[in-house]
Design a protein around this motif. Structure first.
Motif, PDB file in Angstrom:
ATOM      1  N   ARG A 142      -3.630   9.763 -13.023  1.00 56.06           N
ATOM      2  CA  ARG A 142      -2.395   9.051 -13.184  1.00 56.06           C
ATOM      3  C   ARG A 142      -2.549   7.630 -12.772  1.00 56.06           C
ATOM      4  O   ARG A 142      -3.227   7.527 -11.607  1.00 56.06           O
TER       5      ARG A 142
ATOM      6  N   PHE B  33       4.303  11.803  -8.242  1.00 56.61           N
ATOM      7  CA  PHE B  33       3.747  12.604  -9.312  1.00 56.61           C
ATOM      8  C   PHE B  33       3.284  13.904  -8.725  1.00 56.61           C
ATOM      9  O   PHE B  33       3.682  14.886  -9.444  1.00 56.61           O
ATOM     10  N   ASP B  34       2.628  13.761  -7.643  1.00 57.94           N
ATOM     11  CA  ASP B  34       2.294  15.363  -7.082  1.00 57.94           C
ATOM     12  C   ASP B  34       3.264  16.398  -6.785  1.00 57.94           C
ATOM     13  O   ASP B  34       3.135  17.558  -6.670  1.00 57.94           O
TER      14      ASP B  34
ATOM     15  N   PHE C  83      -5.159   8.078  -9.465  1.00 52.19           N
ATOM     16  CA  PHE C  83      -5.561   9.383  -8.756  1.00 52.19           C
ATOM     17  C   PHE C  83      -5.372  10.461  -9.846  1.00 52.19           C
ATOM     18  O   PHE C  83      -4.958  10.457 -10.787  1.00 52.19           O
TER      19      PHE C  83
ATOM     20  N   MET D 298      -6.421   1.539 -11.055  1.00 49.56           N
ATOM     21  CA  MET D 298      -6.553   2.313  -9.764  1.00 49.56           C
ATOM     22  C   MET D 298      -5.913   3.732 -10.175  1.00 49.56           C
ATOM     23  O   MET D 298      -4.647   3.423 -10.836  1.00 49.56           O
TER      24      MET D 298
ATOM     25  N   LYS E 230       3.878   6.389  -5.438  1.00 50.68           N
ATOM     26  CA  LYS E 230       3.723   6.722  -6.730  1.00 50.68           C
ATOM     27  C   LYS E 230       3.044   8.030  -6.873  1.00 50.68           C
ATOM     28  O   LYS E 230       3.129   8.877  -7.692  1.00 50.68           O
ATOM     29  N   LYS E 231       1.972   8.169  -5.946  1.00 52.42           N
ATOM     30  CA  LYS E 231       1.241   9.516  -5.763  1.00 52.42           C
ATOM     31  C   LYS E 231       2.074  10.751  -5.548  1.00 52.42           C
ATOM     32  O   LYS E 231       2.100  11.638  -6.010  1.00 52.42           O
TER      33      LYS E 231
ATOM     34  N   VAL F 259      -1.958   3.894 -11.401  1.00 50.90           N
ATOM     35  CA  VAL F 259      -1.089   3.346 -10.493  1.00 50.90           C
ATOM     36  C   VAL F 259      -0.797   1.806 -10.541  1.00 50.90           C
ATOM     37  O   VAL F 259       0.192   1.116 -10.272  1.00 50.90           O
ATOM     38  N   GLN F 260      -1.946   1.094 -11.037  1.00 48.05           N
ATOM     39  CA  GLN F 260      -2.048  -0.293 -11.337  1.00 48.05           C
ATOM     40  C   GLN F 260      -3.200  -0.732 -11.745  1.00 48.05           C
ATOM     41  O   GLN F 260      -4.274  -0.082 -11.847  1.00 48.05           O
TER      42      GLN F 260
ATOM     43  N   GLY G 126       0.775  -1.319  -0.097  1.00 48.37           N
ATOM     44  CA  GLY G 126       0.026   0.016   0.023  1.00 48.37           C
ATOM     45  C   GLY G 126       0.865   1.116   0.190  1.00 48.37           C
ATOM     46  O   GLY G 126       0.690   2.141  -0.679  1.00 48.37           O
TER      47      GLY G 126
ATOM     48  N   ASP H 266      -7.035   0.210  -2.421  1.00 49.32           N
ATOM     49  CA  ASP H 266      -6.358   1.090  -1.679  1.00 49.32           C
ATOM     50  C   ASP H 266      -5.734   0.349  -0.392  1.00 49.32           C
ATOM     51  O   ASP H 266      -6.269   0.713   0.604  1.00 49.32           O
TER      52      ASP H 266
ATOM     53  N   ASP I 193      -7.508   8.404  -1.594  1.00 53.18           N
ATOM     54  CA  ASP I 193      -7.087   9.217  -2.542  1.00 53.18           C
ATOM     55  C   ASP I 193      -7.223   8.608  -3.970  1.00 53.18           C
ATOM     56  O   ASP I 193      -6.946   9.675  -4.993  1.00 53.18           O
ATOM     57  N   PHE I 194      -7.410   7.523  -4.114  1.00 50.39           N
ATOM     58  CA  PHE I 194      -7.444   7.008  -5.333  1.00 50.39           C
ATOM     59  C   PHE I 194      -9.142   6.492  -5.946  1.00 50.39           C
ATOM     60  O   PHE I 194      -9.938   6.519  -4.952  1.00 50.39           O
TER      61      PHE I 194
ATOM     62  N   GLY J 177      -3.802  14.201 -10.362  1.00 52.84           N
ATOM     63  CA  GLY J 177      -2.802  14.850  -9.640  1.00 52.84           C
ATOM     64  C   GLY J 177      -3.294  16.255  -9.546  1.00 52.84           C
ATOM     65  O   GLY J 177      -4.339  16.548  -9.847  1.00 52.84           O
ATOM     66  N   GLU J 178      -2.521  17.163  -8.868  1.00 56.04           N
ATOM     67  CA  GLU J 178      -2.875  18.477  -8.534  1.00 56.04           C
ATOM     68  C   GLU J 178      -2.896  19.224  -9.779  1.00 56.04           C
ATOM     69  O   GLU J 178      -3.417  20.524  -9.897  1.00 56.04           O
ATOM     70  N   ASN J 179      -2.356  18.696 -10.961  1.00 53.42           N
ATOM     71  CA  ASN J 179      -2.346  19.368 -12.011  1.00 53.42           C
ATOM     72  C   ASN J 179      -3.606  19.028 -13.154  1.00 53.42           C
ATOM     73  O   ASN J 179      -3.784  19.434 -14.206  1.00 53.42           O
TER      74      ASN J 179
ATOM     75  N   LEU K 278      -3.568   0.622   2.123  1.00 54.02           N
ATOM     76  CA  LEU K 278      -3.519   1.474   3.227  1.00 54.02           C
ATOM     77  C   LEU K 278      -4.711   1.681   3.900  1.00 54.02           C
ATOM     78  O   LEU K 278      -5.154   1.629   5.088  1.00 54.02           O
TER      79      LEU K 278
ATOM     80  N   ILE L 184      -4.116  16.135 -13.915  1.00 56.35           N
ATOM     81  CA  ILE L 184      -4.044  15.047 -15.012  1.00 56.35           C
ATOM     82  C   ILE L 184      -4.174  13.353 -14.076  1.00 56.35           C
ATOM     83  O   ILE L 184      -3.598  13.331 -13.029  1.00 56.35           O
TER      84      ILE L 184
ATOM     85  N   PHE M 292       0.393   4.958 -16.875  1.00 55.11           N
ATOM     86  CA  PHE M 292       0.857   3.649 -15.849  1.00 55.11           C
ATOM     87  C   PHE M 292       2.480   4.020 -15.909  1.00 55.11           C
ATOM     88  O   PHE M 292       3.027   3.958 -14.827  1.00 55.11           O
TER      89      PHE M 292
END
Lengths: 191, 191
Positions: free
Chosen positions: B68, A144-145, B60, B58, A140-141, B70-71, A134, B81, B92-93, B62-64, B83, B66, B174
């Protein structure tokens, strides 16, 4: 010193102190000096390591000859090349002591027997790996952020124990930054 | 269709077919259309998903702005997720269906009960997560050793089932490439 291992197990699963005496027999305790190599790339990865005291890092040497750290382990963390360990294959990674380190070592065969004798430890390891996986998704997040500078601050704020104990060039390697870049960020912070 | 789940369990641990009938009761089977959202960022992550047929990703935002990835998860892969799931927190995903997808869903509370009733499944999940974590370490090595173009070829060669099924823009996301860059690599290969 071993009591901390029992306490760590009990954080994740129910486990009786009287059973713990038998658990200990599955492990060897080993001591390493700073910079000693514990596992070498190209050798068979047959052991899993639990840090009682000190700090390890796992790294590979890239095709360009540069070393790159992929994980750290301080007290109560496990470390091995999990894919190679599970399959009994050779590893592409090295494990090295960052400080003088005392660890518990278990072979794959003995860990299988340990888990058969104490199924509660399956719960312990399942939770450990679930958290580790996890966290790797969450990292990874962050990558990117965050800008490179934000990555460095986030890391040193989230894991202050590393920032104090681990040489800057290893933190740089772990975050994918050059040591020069980290020096620059730190100088900027001081000014 | 459920027999494939039993077969997957038996790849990692000993498990009796007669016990499997009771295992099924812990899960809900759900069907989603392509592009349906299964889990939304900002909501509580209380479920773990096993793909019977189809494909999930999966990601998220991004703050921009976009997205992204992750899996991915295709048949016989788990996705959540981890965690947030283990702590019962908000995520957050997002998880979205890449194709029409049939999955098994289990809540965290029911999974705890399932594992208490069938400790053999602790072994199953421990191995699943150990592999997932080990693979995430290995991916760090590839990112470092390979050029962007090599990363793309390595991925499509290692996981041909993805290359055929998953839209190029998601593979690009990815691997941390732009869709334009992937088009360029593919055009170069064809020429």
């Amino acid at each position: 010193m071993l009591i901390q291992f029992l306490e760590h197990i009990k954080k994740f699963t129910e486990f009786e102190q009287e059973d713990f005496c038998r658990v200990q027999d599955y492990f060897d305790m080993e001591m390493y000096h700073k910079k000693d190599i514990i596992l070498s790339a190209g050798s068979k990865c047959n052991c899993n390591y639990y840090v009682l005291e000190g700090c390890l890092h796992m790294y590979f040497t890239g095709e360009n000859g540069i070393d790159r750290t992929v994980q750290f382990a301080i007290e109560n963390w496990w470390m091995t090349d999990n894919l190679a360990y599970q399959k009994g294959e050779t590893t592409d990674f090295n494990i090295q002591a960052v400080e003088n380190t005392t660890l518990l070592k278990i072979t794959a065969g003995r860990q299988e027997k340990l888990l058969r004798e104490f199924p509660a430890l399956e719960t312990y390891f399942r939770k450990i790996y679930e958290i580790a996986y996890g966290a790797s998704l969450m990292k990874k997040k962050y990558i990117f952020d965050y800008s490179k500078e934000e990555m460095y601050y986030h890391f040193t704020k989230s894991f202050p124990q590393f920032a104090q104990r681990v040489p800057q060039y290893l933190i740089a390697s772990f975050l994918g930054l050059t040591p020069e870049y980290v020096s620059e960020i730190r100088a900027k912070k001081r000014s």
